[in-house]
Design a protein around this motif. Structure first.
Motif, PDB file in Angstrom:
ATOM      1  N   ARG A 129      75.327  -1.138 -60.904  1.00  0.00           N
ATOM      2  CA  ARG A 129      74.971   0.108 -59.905  1.00  0.00           C
ATOM      3  C   ARG A 129      76.081   0.464 -59.114  1.00  0.00           C
ATOM      4  O   ARG A 129      76.363   1.701 -58.763  1.00  0.00           O
ATOM      5  N   GLU A 130      76.872  -0.285 -58.300  1.00  0.00           N
ATOM      6  CA  GLU A 130      77.928  -0.149 -57.555  1.00  0.00           C
ATOM      7  C   GLU A 130      79.083   0.587 -58.376  1.00  0.00           C
ATOM      8  O   GLU A 130      79.616   1.510 -58.028  1.00  0.00           O
ATOM      9  N   LEU A 131      79.291  -0.023 -59.490  1.00  0.00           N
ATOM     10  CA  LEU A 131      80.346   0.964 -60.405  1.00  0.00           C
ATOM     11  C   LEU A 131      79.995   2.132 -60.815  1.00  0.00           C
ATOM     12  O   LEU A 131      80.737   3.050 -60.548  1.00  0.00           O
ATOM     13  N   ARG A 132      78.736   2.307 -61.176  1.00  0.00           N
ATOM     14  CA  ARG A 132      78.184   3.556 -61.617  1.00  0.00           C
ATOM     15  C   ARG A 132      78.152   4.586 -60.331  1.00  0.00           C
ATOM     16  O   ARG A 132      78.650   5.818 -60.489  1.00  0.00           O
ATOM     17  N   GLY A 133      77.962   4.177 -59.081  1.00  0.00           N
ATOM     18  CA  GLY A 133      77.963   4.904 -57.943  1.00  0.00           C
ATOM     19  C   GLY A 133      79.526   5.313 -57.516  1.00  0.00           C
ATOM     20  O   GLY A 133      79.673   6.445 -57.020  1.00  0.00           O
ATOM     21  N   ARG A 134      80.457   4.381 -57.418  1.00  0.00           N
ATOM     22  CA  ARG A 134      81.739   4.796 -57.414  1.00  0.00           C
ATOM     23  C   ARG A 134      82.335   5.806 -58.507  1.00  0.00           C
ATOM     24  O   ARG A 134      83.111   6.719 -58.236  1.00  0.00           O
ATOM     25  N   SER A 174      82.886  16.233 -61.567  1.00  0.00           N
ATOM     26  CA  SER A 174      82.189  16.979 -62.692  1.00  0.00           C
ATOM     27  C   SER A 174      80.834  16.368 -62.861  1.00  0.00           C
ATOM     28  O   SER A 174      79.863  17.263 -63.381  1.00  0.00           O
ATOM     29  N   LEU A 175      80.475  15.291 -62.422  1.00  0.00           N
ATOM     30  CA  LEU A 175      79.143  14.756 -62.615  1.00  0.00           C
ATOM     31  C   LEU A 175      78.529  14.803 -61.406  1.00  0.00           C
ATOM     32  O   LEU A 175      78.810  14.800 -60.205  1.00  0.00           O
ATOM     33  N   ALA A 176      77.129  14.922 -61.647  1.00  0.00           N
ATOM     34  CA  ALA A 176      76.278  15.241 -60.338  1.00  0.00           C
ATOM     35  C   ALA A 176      75.668  13.871 -60.045  1.00  0.00           C
ATOM     36  O   ALA A 176      75.523  13.023 -60.809  1.00  0.00           O
ATOM     37  N   PRO A 177      75.595  13.488 -58.816  1.00  0.00           N
ATOM     38  CA  PRO A 177      75.196  12.513 -58.435  1.00  0.00           C
ATOM     39  C   PRO A 177      73.881  11.938 -58.951  1.00  0.00           C
ATOM     40  O   PRO A 177      72.865  12.580 -59.114  1.00  0.00           O
ATOM     41  N   ALA A 178      73.821  10.461 -58.994  1.00  0.00           N
ATOM     42  CA  ALA A 178      72.456  10.045 -59.233  1.00  0.00           C
ATOM     43  C   ALA A 178      71.410  10.045 -58.352  1.00  0.00           C
ATOM     44  O   ALA A 178      71.802  10.126 -57.139  1.00  0.00           O
ATOM     45  N   PRO A 179      70.199  10.454 -58.676  1.00  0.00           N
ATOM     46  CA  PRO A 179      69.380  10.528 -57.782  1.00  0.00           C
ATOM     47  C   PRO A 179      68.950   9.311 -56.923  1.00  0.00           C
ATOM     48  O   PRO A 179      68.940   8.066 -57.542  1.00  0.00           O
ATOM     49  N   ARG A 180      68.550   9.221 -55.667  1.00  0.00           N
ATOM     50  CA  ARG A 180      68.381   8.247 -54.995  1.00  0.00           C
ATOM     51  C   ARG A 180      67.059   7.741 -54.967  1.00  0.00           C
ATOM     52  O   ARG A 180      65.964   8.888 -55.076  1.00  0.00           O
ATOM     53  N   ALA A 181      66.604   6.421 -54.839  1.00  0.00           N
ATOM     54  CA  ALA A 181      65.135   6.156 -55.050  1.00  0.00           C
ATOM     55  C   ALA A 181      64.541   6.389 -53.486  1.00  0.00           C
ATOM     56  O   ALA A 181      65.469   6.453 -52.683  1.00  0.00           O
ATOM     57  N   LEU A 182      63.552   6.627 -53.524  1.00  0.00           N
ATOM     58  CA  LEU A 182      62.472   6.792 -52.325  1.00  0.00           C
ATOM     59  C   LEU A 182      62.151   5.444 -51.439  1.00  0.00           C
ATOM     60  O   LEU A 182      61.597   5.464 -50.709  1.00  0.00           O
ATOM     61  N   THR A 183      62.711   4.625 -51.776  1.00  0.00           N
ATOM     62  CA  THR A 183      62.126   2.991 -51.240  1.00  0.00           C
ATOM     63  C   THR A 183      63.227   2.882 -50.174  1.00  0.00           C
ATOM     64  O   THR A 183      63.264   1.694 -49.894  1.00  0.00           O
ATOM     65  N   GLN A 184      63.886   3.592 -49.432  1.00  0.00           N
ATOM     66  CA  GLN A 184      64.909   3.264 -48.534  1.00  0.00           C
ATOM     67  C   GLN A 184      64.124   3.178 -47.202  1.00  0.00           C
ATOM     68  O   GLN A 184      63.231   3.696 -46.790  1.00  0.00           O
TER      69      GLN A 184
END
Length: 81
Positions: free
Chosen positions: A59-64, A71-81
Motif C-alpha cells: 500500500r505504501e509503495l502503491r501510494g508513492r 499520469s495516474l489518478a490517485p487511488a480513492p481513499r477509504a471512508l474509515t478515517q
C-alpha cells in the motif's frame, strides 16, 4: 521423530510394545505433540504477520508510485478515517 523412535525401538532395547506399556512413551508422545502444535501455531503466526507486513508495504509503495506518476489518478481513499 516418532517414526524414528517406533522404527528403531527394538534395536535400542525399548521392546516390542513399549509405546503402550511405558510411562516414558507417554511423556515422549506428549512432548512431541506439544512441539508439533507449537511449531504449527508459530508457522501460522509468522505467515499472518508477514502477510500483513507485505500488504502494508504494498500500500505504501502503491501510494508513492501514484504520487510520483502524474499520469495516474490517485487511488480513492477509504471512508474509515
Amino acid at each position: 521423530m516418532y517414526a524414528l523412535l517406533s522404527h528403531n525401538a527394538a534395536r535400542w532395547g525399548l521392546g516390542t510394545w513399549w509405546t503402550t506399556r511405558s510411562t516414558l512413551s507417554l511423556v515422549l508422545m506428549l512432548m512431541l505433540s506439544v512441539a508439533a502444535c507449537l511449531f504449527t501455531l508459530w508457522s501460522i503466526y509468522l505467515f499472518v504477520r508477514f502477510a500483513l507486513a507485505f500488504r502494508r508495504a504494498a500500500r505504501e509503495l502503491r501510494g508513492r508510485w501514484t504520487v510520483d506518476d502524474a499520469s495516474l489518478a490517485p487511488a480513492p481513499r477509504a471512508l474509515t478515517q
